[in-house]
Motif scaffolding. Structure first.
Motif, short mmCIF file in Angstrom:
data_model
loop_
_atom_site.label_atom_id
_atom_site.label_comp_id
_atom_site.label_asym_id
_atom_site.label_seq_id
_atom_site.Cartn_x
_atom_site.Cartn_y
_atom_site.Cartn_z
N GLN A 175 49.99 13.54 23.36
CA GLN A 175 48.84 12.54 23.66
C GLN A 175 48.56 12.11 22.01
N GLY A 222 42.29 11.77 29.81
CA GLY A 222 43.60 11.28 29.94
C GLY A 222 44.44 12.49 30.45
N THR A 223 43.84 13.50 30.97
CA THR A 223 44.37 14.65 31.56
C THR A 223 44.10 14.90 33.18
N ARG A 230 50.93 19.39 25.39
CA ARG A 230 50.17 17.92 25.89
C ARG A 230 49.55 17.34 24.68
#
Length: 325
Positions: free
Chosen positions: A32, A68-69, A28
């Motif tokens: 990102q 943003g998770t 992730r």
């Protein structure tokens, strides 16, 4: 961009799908780094997370505090789903996603995941338990229905919105399709039209062309990319740029892709440790080598090598390509 997505903190209308055993924290973080609106953690069983079984904590290290998770939870019992939401809230999570789309038999057999599409009342009780337990945005990921005779997710979507769900992601297949056939993006449109919250379209979105087609067919506010990112972690950012959001992405050349693969490999090994990390990284190395067109013998050597030998062998794939050229 749809202001409803912006209100949830998404910087682009493109998200990375949760994928068990694939979208771990190092992966992730890599995605990102290229730029994406939202990443979602691997699905975590609510009860096991609350009871802090090491296998779950070690697998996910959920990245709850990472901007943003979203952290995705699954379960069959409202109590444990609510407790999981409370734990994540205390850990500083930004968003919680409820899994009602996983088609795996080991999940649906426990009456979790997409099995809940067969019992909307039970599904709603779980949703209500999560929403009541946290002040974080709660989202829901699901499918068109259990099978072709029960494509009734629009009804569940309306009830989920009334219960406080802030966003939906719809995979354009039924549970019984698993991942066979083509995603039916047009079938997502009735769900989009049934609710006032934003909907992301998911399934078979691999580039800007398919993203635009999915948006046009579904009327969705954005897209979620799953298997299309494998071996190509820049793809969500590339799609976002193609849709008019975010900077242009420099797609790695063959040599750059080798170095990217090695950086990804090193991050996974560092996260899990050499033994487990080496095993976890193999699938990613395999996808990178698919793009590189590595010969079968050298591919096998890379995938069976000791962790310390991987950099030398993977760089050797470039030497082999140069000799062929």
């Amino acid at each position: 961009m749809d202001t409803r997505l912006g209100a949830l903190g998404l910087s682009t209308p493109v998200a990375l799908a949760p994928m068990a055993g694939i979208t771990d924290l190092p992966t992730r973080a890599l995605v990102q780094g290229f730029g994406v609106g939202l990443v979602v953690s691997e699905m975590v069983a609510s009860r096991e997370m609350v009871e802090a079984k090491p296998s779950v904590r070690d697998r996910a290290e959920l990245g709850a505090r990472v901007e943003g998770t979203s952290v995705q939870i699954a379960g069959r019992d409202g109590y444990w789903m609510g407790e999981a939401a409370r734990v994540l809230t205390d850990q500083g999570a930004r968003m919680i996603d409820i899994n009602m789309g996983c088609p795996a038999k080991k999940v649906t057999g426990g009456y979790s995941g997409s099995a809940l599409l067969r019992d909307h009342d039970r599904a709603l009780r779980l949703i209500e338990a999560v929403v009541a337990a946290t002040d974080l945005p709660v989202t829901l990921k699901t499918r068109l229905g259990w099978d072709d005779d029960s494509r009734d997710t629009a009804a569940l979507a309306r009830r989920a919105e009334d219960a406080g769900v802030r966003m939906l992601t719809i995979h354009g297949r039924t549970r019984c399709q698993f991942y066979k056939g083509a995603a039916d993006w047009a079938a997502i449109r009735p769900i989009v039209e049934a609710v006032g919250i934003p909907v992301l379209a998911n399934g078979d979105i691999v580039d800007t062309v398919t993203a635009r087609a999915a948006l046009a067919a579904s009327g969705a506010a954005g897209v979620m990319v799953g298997r299309g990112f494998q071996g190509r972690p820049w793809v969500p950012a590339e799609i976002a740029h193609g849709l008019g959001y975010g900077p242009a992405v420099e797609v790695p050349t063959a040599e750059g892709l080798v170095e990217l693969a090695l950086r990804h490999h090193a991050a996974i090994v560092d996260f899990y440790g050499p033994a487990l990390g080496g095993r976890v990284a193999r699938k990613h190395l395999g996808w990178y080598m698919d793009d590189l067109g590595v010969a079968p013998g050298l591919r096998r050597a890379v995938l069976t090598a000791d962790v310390a030998d991987v950099p030398r062998l993977l760089r050797a794939t470039q030497d082999a390509r140069a000799e062929v050229a």
